[in-house]
Design a protein around this motif. Sequence first.
Motif, PDB file in Angstrom:
ATOM      1  N   THR A  55      14.618  -0.030   9.913  1.00  0.00           N
ATOM      2  CA  THR A  55      13.808  -0.857  10.792  1.00  0.00           C
ATOM      3  C   THR A  55      12.350  -0.701  10.388  1.00  0.00           C
ATOM      4  OG1 THR A  55      13.412   0.869  12.445  1.00  0.00           O
ATOM      5  CG2 THR A  55      15.426  -0.452  12.674  1.00  0.00           C
ATOM      6  N   LYS A  56      11.533  -1.663  10.778  1.00  0.00           N
ATOM      7  CA  LYS A  56      10.124  -1.644  10.395  1.00  0.00           C
ATOM      8  C   LYS A  56       9.334  -0.551  11.113  1.00  0.00           C
ATOM      9  CE  LYS A  56       9.780  -6.425   8.875  1.00  0.00           C
ATOM     10  NZ  LYS A  56       9.189  -7.760   9.085  1.00  0.00           N
ATOM     11  N   GLU A  57       9.964   0.100  12.076  1.00  0.00           N
ATOM     12  CA  GLU A  57       9.313   1.200  12.771  1.00  0.00           C
ATOM     13  C   GLU A  57       9.487   2.525  12.026  1.00  0.00           C
ATOM     14  OE1 GLU A  57      10.933   1.221  16.677  1.00  0.00           O
ATOM     15  OE2 GLU A  57       9.888  -0.599  17.303  1.00  0.00           O
ATOM     16  N   SER A  58      10.234   2.507  10.923  1.00  0.00           N
ATOM     17  CA  SER A  58      10.481   3.738  10.174  1.00  0.00           C
ATOM     18  C   SER A  58       9.195   4.272   9.548  1.00  0.00           C
ATOM     19  CB  SER A  58      11.518   3.484   9.074  1.00  0.00           C
ATOM     20  OG  SER A  58      12.724   2.989   9.613  1.00  0.00           O
ATOM     21  N   ALA A  59       9.131   5.574   9.382  1.00  0.00           N
ATOM     22  CA  ALA A  59       7.958   6.210   8.791  1.00  0.00           C
ATOM     23  C   ALA A  59       7.896   5.941   7.290  1.00  0.00           C
ATOM     24  CB  ALA A  59       8.005   7.711   9.044  1.00  0.00           C
ATOM     25  N   PRO A  60       6.678   5.914   6.706  1.00  0.00           N
ATOM     26  CA  PRO A  60       6.532   5.706   5.257  1.00  0.00           C
ATOM     27  C   PRO A  60       7.360   6.681   4.415  1.00  0.00           C
ATOM     28  CG  PRO A  60       4.403   5.497   6.311  1.00  0.00           C
ATOM     29  CD  PRO A  60       5.351   5.958   7.380  1.00  0.00           C
ATOM     30  N   ALA A  61       7.457   7.929   4.846  1.00  0.00           N
ATOM     31  CA  ALA A  61       8.232   8.918   4.097  1.00  0.00           C
ATOM     32  C   ALA A  61       9.707   8.538   4.044  1.00  0.00           C
ATOM     33  CB  ALA A  61       8.062  10.303   4.713  1.00  0.00           C
ATOM     34  N   ARG A  88       0.828  -1.216   0.000  1.00  0.00           N
ATOM     35  CA  ARG A  88       0.000   0.000   0.000  1.00  0.00           C
ATOM     36  C   ARG A  88       0.857   1.259   0.000  1.00  0.00           C
ATOM     37  NH1 ARG A  88      -5.054  -1.264   4.164  1.00  0.00           N
ATOM     38  NH2 ARG A  88      -5.920  -3.035   2.987  1.00  0.00           N
ATOM     39  N   ILE A  89       1.930   1.225   0.785  1.00  0.00           N
ATOM     40  CA  ILE A  89       2.832   2.382   0.825  1.00  0.00           C
ATOM     41  C   ILE A  89       3.464   2.611  -0.545  1.00  0.00           C
ATOM     42  CG2 ILE A  89       4.988   3.285   1.791  1.00  0.00           C
ATOM     43  CD1 ILE A  89       4.276   1.769   4.386  1.00  0.00           C
ATOM     44  N   VAL A  90       3.993   1.535  -1.129  1.00  0.00           N
ATOM     45  CA  VAL A  90       4.659   1.650  -2.433  1.00  0.00           C
ATOM     46  C   VAL A  90       3.672   2.076  -3.508  1.00  0.00           C
ATOM     47  CG1 VAL A  90       5.800   0.327  -4.268  1.00  0.00           C
ATOM     48  CG2 VAL A  90       6.487  -0.007  -1.878  1.00  0.00           C
ATOM     49  N   LEU A 133      10.837   5.454   4.229  1.00  0.00           N
ATOM     50  CA  LEU A 133      10.921   4.289   3.346  1.00  0.00           C
ATOM     51  C   LEU A 133      10.992   4.738   1.889  1.00  0.00           C
ATOM     52  CD1 LEU A 133      10.810   1.243   2.828  1.00  0.00           C
ATOM     53  CD2 LEU A 133       8.312   1.389   2.954  1.00  0.00           C
ATOM     54  N   GLU A 134      10.140   5.673   1.513  1.00  0.00           N
ATOM     55  CA  GLU A 134      10.157   6.202   0.145  1.00  0.00           C
ATOM     56  C   GLU A 134      11.515   6.831  -0.172  1.00  0.00           C
ATOM     57  OE1 GLU A 134       8.094   9.726  -2.545  1.00  0.00           O
ATOM     58  OE2 GLU A 134       7.044   9.013  -0.752  1.00  0.00           O
ATOM     59  N   GLN A 135      12.043   7.590   0.775  1.00  0.00           N
ATOM     60  CA  GLN A 135      13.351   8.218   0.590  1.00  0.00           C
ATOM     61  C   GLN A 135      14.444   7.176   0.393  1.00  0.00           C
ATOM     62  OE1 GLN A 135      14.596  10.506   3.995  1.00  0.00           O
ATOM     63  NE2 GLN A 135      16.505  11.177   3.063  1.00  0.00           N
ATOM     64  N   ALA A 136      14.391   6.100   1.195  1.00  0.00           N
ATOM     65  CA  ALA A 136      15.406   5.045   1.086  1.00  0.00           C
ATOM     66  C   ALA A 136      15.330   4.351  -0.269  1.00  0.00           C
ATOM     67  CB  ALA A 136      15.201   4.033   2.211  1.00  0.00           C
ATOM     68  N   ILE A 137      14.118   4.053  -0.724  1.00  0.00           N
ATOM     69  CA  ILE A 137      13.949   3.386  -2.023  1.00  0.00           C
ATOM     70  C   ILE A 137      14.527   4.243  -3.135  1.00  0.00           C
ATOM     71  CG2 ILE A 137      12.263   2.613  -3.725  1.00  0.00           C
ATOM     72  CD1 ILE A 137      10.469   1.782  -1.347  1.00  0.00           C
ATOM     73  N   ARG A 138      14.186   5.523  -3.112  1.00  0.00           N
ATOM     74  CA  ARG A 138      14.670   6.421  -4.165  1.00  0.00           C
ATOM     75  C   ARG A 138      16.199   6.499  -4.168  1.00  0.00           C
ATOM     76  NH1 ARG A 138      10.703   8.927  -6.615  1.00  0.00           N
ATOM     77  NH2 ARG A 138       8.739   9.354  -5.522  1.00  0.00           N
ATOM     78  N   LYS A 139      16.765   6.601  -2.987  1.00  0.00           N
ATOM     79  CA  LYS A 139      18.217   6.779  -2.899  1.00  0.00           C
ATOM     80  C   LYS A 139      18.964   5.552  -3.407  1.00  0.00           C
ATOM     81  CE  LYS A 139      21.814   8.690   0.033  1.00  0.00           C
ATOM     82  NZ  LYS A 139      22.120   9.329   1.338  1.00  0.00           N
ATOM     83  N   LEU A 158      17.278  -3.331  -0.253  1.00  0.00           N
ATOM     84  CA  LEU A 158      16.964  -2.544   0.938  1.00  0.00           C
ATOM     85  C   LEU A 158      16.466  -3.504   2.014  1.00  0.00           C
ATOM     86  CD1 LEU A 158      16.430   0.069   2.533  1.00  0.00           C
ATOM     87  CD2 LEU A 158      14.183   0.186   1.424  1.00  0.00           C
ATOM     88  N   VAL A 159      17.228  -3.649   3.085  1.00  0.00           N
ATOM     89  CA  VAL A 159      16.817  -4.505   4.193  1.00  0.00           C
ATOM     90  C   VAL A 159      15.844  -3.719   5.070  1.00  0.00           C
ATOM     91  CG1 VAL A 159      17.573  -5.665   6.298  1.00  0.00           C
ATOM     92  CG2 VAL A 159      18.911  -5.894   4.188  1.00  0.00           C
ATOM     93  N   LEU A 160      14.688  -4.321   5.307  1.00  0.00           N
ATOM     94  CA  LEU A 160      13.683  -3.730   6.182  1.00  0.00           C
ATOM     95  C   LEU A 160      13.430  -4.744   7.284  1.00  0.00           C
ATOM     96  CD1 LEU A 160      11.891  -1.215   6.432  1.00  0.00           C
ATOM     97  CD2 LEU A 160      10.105  -2.470   5.245  1.00  0.00           C
ATOM     98  N   SER A 161      13.992  -4.498   8.456  1.00  0.00           N
ATOM     99  CA  SER A 161      14.017  -5.510   9.508  1.00  0.00           C
ATOM    100  C   SER A 161      13.460  -4.987  10.819  1.00  0.00           C
ATOM    101  CB  SER A 161      15.461  -5.976   9.721  1.00  0.00           C
ATOM    102  OG  SER A 161      15.563  -6.862  10.813  1.00  0.00           O
TER     103      SER A 161
END
Length: 214
Positions: free
Chosen positions: A103-109, A19-21, A111-117, A79-82
């Motif tokens: 970590t899985k506690e990270s905010a959706p924003a 849903r986030i993606v 996560l989006e930033q990490a994917i882009r980078k 991207l490890v999401l743990s």
Amino acid sequence: MIRIVIADDHAIVREGLKRIVSSVADMEVAGEAADGNEVMQRVREVTFDVLMLDLSMPGRSGMELIKLVRAEKPRLRILVLSMHQELQYAVRAIKSGASGYLTKESAPAQLEQAIRKIAAGGAFISAEVAEQLALGAMPGSEASPHESLSNREFEVFHLLVTGVSVTDIAARLNLSVKTVSTHKANLMQKMGLQNQSELIRYALKHGLTDPLEP
């Protein structure tokens, strides 16, 4: 369009990540995987840019899986999401070939930033992880005893100190009880510890007791 495969053994977690993606205009979910074997199937059969990978999945250990994926598709970004908060897990993931760690506690924003980078060829890690990687690369740096463990030994160590029996560890990691017992003996020797109580005390002292996912 950034194409992403989501790998996590919990369907609810995968659905939340999808849903986030899917809410981001230039990102799409290209597939999903519930265990290590499915991850390798997607890597071989699907064209995508980023593998979002949970470390604690059945089939293969997380660090081993990162190395297998990198060997199969060297240019694929991981991207490890743990759920593991420990710095040691992040450092080991990056050394194994991951491009980022959240970590899985990270905010959706975030996560989006990490994917882009990482999709753009960069790395996404915390300042603390970057510092540990730099310190470890310095000549004459002195490592803590648990840092001398192999990835598999560290995984067994973490399960032991969170109360999982040797038999259950064997089932979880798809290993024989004898192999797990050998890993236990080796890690105890490397760390200079004599028994389970000393293992637990060491883990508490070094902040390595965050429980694994069920």
